[in-house]
Design an enzyme around this catalytic site. Sequence first.
Site, PDB file in Angstrom:
ATOM      1  N   ASP A  65       0.929  -1.035  -0.148  1.00  0.00           N
ATOM      2  CA  ASP A  65       0.126  -0.289  -0.523  1.00  0.00           C
ATOM      3  C   ASP A  65       1.271   1.509  -0.013  1.00  0.00           C
ATOM      4  OD1 ASP A  65      -2.412   1.424   0.285  1.00  0.00           O
ATOM      5  OD2 ASP A  65      -2.564   1.089   2.488  1.00  0.00           O
ATOM      6  N   ASN A 107      -2.818   3.012  12.431  1.00  0.00           N
ATOM      7  CA  ASN A 107      -4.472   2.286  12.823  1.00  0.00           C
ATOM      8  C   ASN A 107      -4.237   0.791  12.783  1.00  0.00           C
ATOM      9  OD1 ASN A 107      -7.382   1.632  12.475  1.00  0.00           O
ATOM     10  ND2 ASN A 107      -6.163   1.261  10.746  1.00  0.00           N
ATOM     11  N   HIS A 108      -2.776  -0.144  12.325  1.00  0.00           N
ATOM     12  CA  HIS A 108      -2.342  -0.428  11.733  1.00  0.00           C
ATOM     13  C   HIS A 108      -1.067  -0.931  11.269  1.00  0.00           C
ATOM     14  CE1 HIS A 108      -3.661   1.629   7.897  1.00  0.00           C
ATOM     15  NE2 HIS A 108      -2.290   1.392   7.483  1.00  0.00           N
ATOM     16  N   GLN A 173      -3.317  -5.450   6.403  1.00  0.00           N
ATOM     17  CA  GLN A 173      -2.956  -3.999   7.150  1.00  0.00           C
ATOM     18  C   GLN A 173      -3.920  -4.397   8.546  1.00  0.00           C
ATOM     19  OE1 GLN A 173      -4.174  -1.246   3.812  1.00  0.00           O
ATOM     20  NE2 GLN A 173      -2.183  -0.373   4.310  1.00  0.00           N
ATOM     21  N   ASP A 205      -2.323   9.006  10.659  1.00  0.00           N
ATOM     22  CA  ASP A 205      -3.469   8.759   9.054  1.00  0.00           C
ATOM     23  C   ASP A 205      -4.977   8.011   9.865  1.00  0.00           C
ATOM     24  OD1 ASP A 205      -3.377   6.956   6.627  1.00  0.00           O
ATOM     25  OD2 ASP A 205      -3.751   5.343   7.311  1.00  0.00           O
ATOM     26  N   GLU A 248      -5.868  13.231   9.652  1.00  0.00           N
ATOM     27  CA  GLU A 248      -6.935  12.725   8.666  1.00  0.00           C
ATOM     28  C   GLU A 248      -8.234  12.179   8.962  1.00  0.00           C
ATOM     29  OE1 GLU A 248      -7.344   9.300   4.937  1.00  0.00           O
ATOM     30  OE2 GLU A 248      -6.678   9.077   6.055  1.00  0.00           O
ATOM     31  N   HIS A 314      -2.588  12.504  -2.258  1.00  0.00           N
ATOM     32  CA  HIS A 314      -2.279  11.470  -2.808  1.00  0.00           C
ATOM     33  C   HIS A 314      -3.005  10.124  -3.374  1.00  0.00           C
ATOM     34  CE1 HIS A 314      -2.601  11.212   1.885  1.00  0.00           C
ATOM     35  NE2 HIS A 314      -2.109   9.736   1.155  1.00  0.00           N
TER      36      HIS A 314
HETATM   37  C1  NOJ Z   1      -4.998   6.973   4.173  1.00  0.00           C
HETATM   38  C2  NOJ Z   1      -3.713   7.438   3.320  1.00  0.00           C
HETATM   39  O1  NOJ Z   1      -3.909   8.557   3.070  1.00  0.00           O
HETATM   40  C3  NOJ Z   1      -3.901   5.780   2.143  1.00  0.00           C
HETATM   41  O2  NOJ Z   1      -3.100   6.318   0.416  1.00  0.00           O
HETATM   42  C4  NOJ Z   1      -3.809   4.817   2.806  1.00  0.00           C
HETATM   43  O3  NOJ Z   1      -4.315   3.930   1.760  1.00  0.00           O
HETATM   44  C5  NOJ Z   1      -4.760   4.172   4.094  1.00  0.00           C
HETATM   45  N1  NOJ Z   1      -5.361   5.240   4.503  1.00  0.00           N
HETATM   46  C6  NOJ Z   1      -4.231   3.465   4.747  1.00  0.00           C
HETATM   47  O4  NOJ Z   1      -3.128   3.254   5.824  1.00  0.00           O
END
Ligand code: NOJ
Length: 552
Positions: A65, A107-108, A173, A205, A248, A314
């Site tokens: 990811d 978070n993960h 994840q 995040d 976020e 992004h």
């Molecule tokens: C949010 C991030 O902006 C994104 O790019 C990511 O795939 C997910 N969180 C998981 O971490």
Amino acid sequence: MRLTQTSDLWWKNAVVYCLDVETYQDSDGDGHGDFRGLIQRIDHLQRLGVTCIWLMPYYPSPDRDDGYDITDFYGVDPRLGSHGDFVEFVRTARDRGIRVIADLVVNHTSNQHPWFQSARRSPDSPYRDWYVWADQPPADGPQGITFPDKETSLWTYDEAAGQYYLHRFYKYQPDLNITNPAVRDEIARTIGFWLHLGLSGFRVDAVPFLLETTGQRDAAALPRPHDYLADLRSFLGRRSGEGVLLGEVNLPYPDTMTFFGSDRDELTMCFDFIGMQRMYLSLARGNAESLAEALRQRPQPPKDAHWATFVRNHDELTLDKLTDTQRQEVFEAFGPDPDMQLYGRGLRRRLPTMLGGDRDRIRMVYSLLFSMPGTPVLFYGEEIGMGEDLRAEGRLAVRTPMQWSAERNGGFSTADKSELPGPIPDGEYGPERVNVAAQERDPGALLCWVRLLIESYRRCPELAWGRYEVLDAGDSAVLAHRCDTEGGTVLAVHNFAAVPKKAALKLAGLDASCVLSDVLADGSERVANDGSVVVQLGRYGCRWLRVEHDFR
Ligand code: NOJ
């Protein structure tokens, strides 16, 4: 606004620039960007006027990811450099007056993380309870799949563990269990570690998912997850007086507000996802009303907190908070081809391509970004108008290498194309046509416009610090707002239509002793005795006007 506050609360009129070390500049020709390459490019960021760099994940990762799947919270991906390179980078940025923050993805972890590998192998592992397990996916657990193109459930059965684990995102994840105090301690240690190496805070995040404990077996162990976020913020504050948490949180305004904290501070800044989505709706309609309404409804964050504004990031341009019909309007205007769309809710495109390369319109959007109340956040390449490459998978379409020059691989790397992290666009938006070196030499280029906007935004602290009010412009194609501090007033007027417009404004408290002087160009407007003024705007025109007193 007090002098002592303006530098302490640096985030309030910062210019944040998000980049991925991997795609920014390769210094050793192996095809991957690296910290040494990034150090060579800090001067570009300084000239641009950036005051804070946000690094996307640079930690060790299987990279499924794009680095958001981490195997070591304390490491640096060896392809990108070492801890030594990291510290040199932060120090050099600091030397140029630029702070650095980084993605905090807690978070993960990756499923390859040694914690998860240990956790799944034995119920007695000290890491077992670091993740969220269930014999059967609970009916009252979290709902909603984030990546519906790849996942069908938030729970995956692990053979070795003999249980299901929760994953808010991809199945590789697994979510960490924040009801476990050992996990909370480890997250704090991670924060402490990177602050010690020079970071000034984090882009956090997926904050709502991090705090989510719904339906979890041990949810009672952390009855008020927001207390945890407040604890983290206090910890950060104790370790670093200047530290920020930029979160976020893509939720409706009233829900997002809870993440700023009520009785105790939580996030320092939250991205304004609602304003961003409404801006695209307004652009699609050539009518500013939807954005104006969002700005009117947008709640005031606590005193030292702030909204963070952005045009692109992004990820996919998410339009999930619009109605289905509104989303379709934006899709039709800016991404009609199904290949441009993602997850049924967003577009994997950058701004200039969405706007068909219309120079006036692109310039107007960035003028909006730097004049709307909030801290502007740029995504690398926006300053030169880079486009996307739809040949890249999913969201990677907007994460192609930075385009420095018309040379091989856009000056990003001397490696063979096959070794690069992704394709490099060709044609109209390829590096032969869109690059930093050429724009440096062209005063009419987007790069110079963005520099002017940044310089002007920094010269007009009213925009960042002031009380703002959306004005009635007498024409729904025009967005006009004013920002007032005790020291001054600045107005910003934007035309969403492809034809010239006049905005008829009524400015409370102003009279014929006032002149409005243009900030971005030469020019001025006189105010009438009753505070009225007519502002002329070209097609997709924009003007910033400072109120000055004419004592003649
Ligand atoms: C949010 C991030 O902006 C994104 O790019 C990511 O795939 C997910 N969180 C998981 O971490």
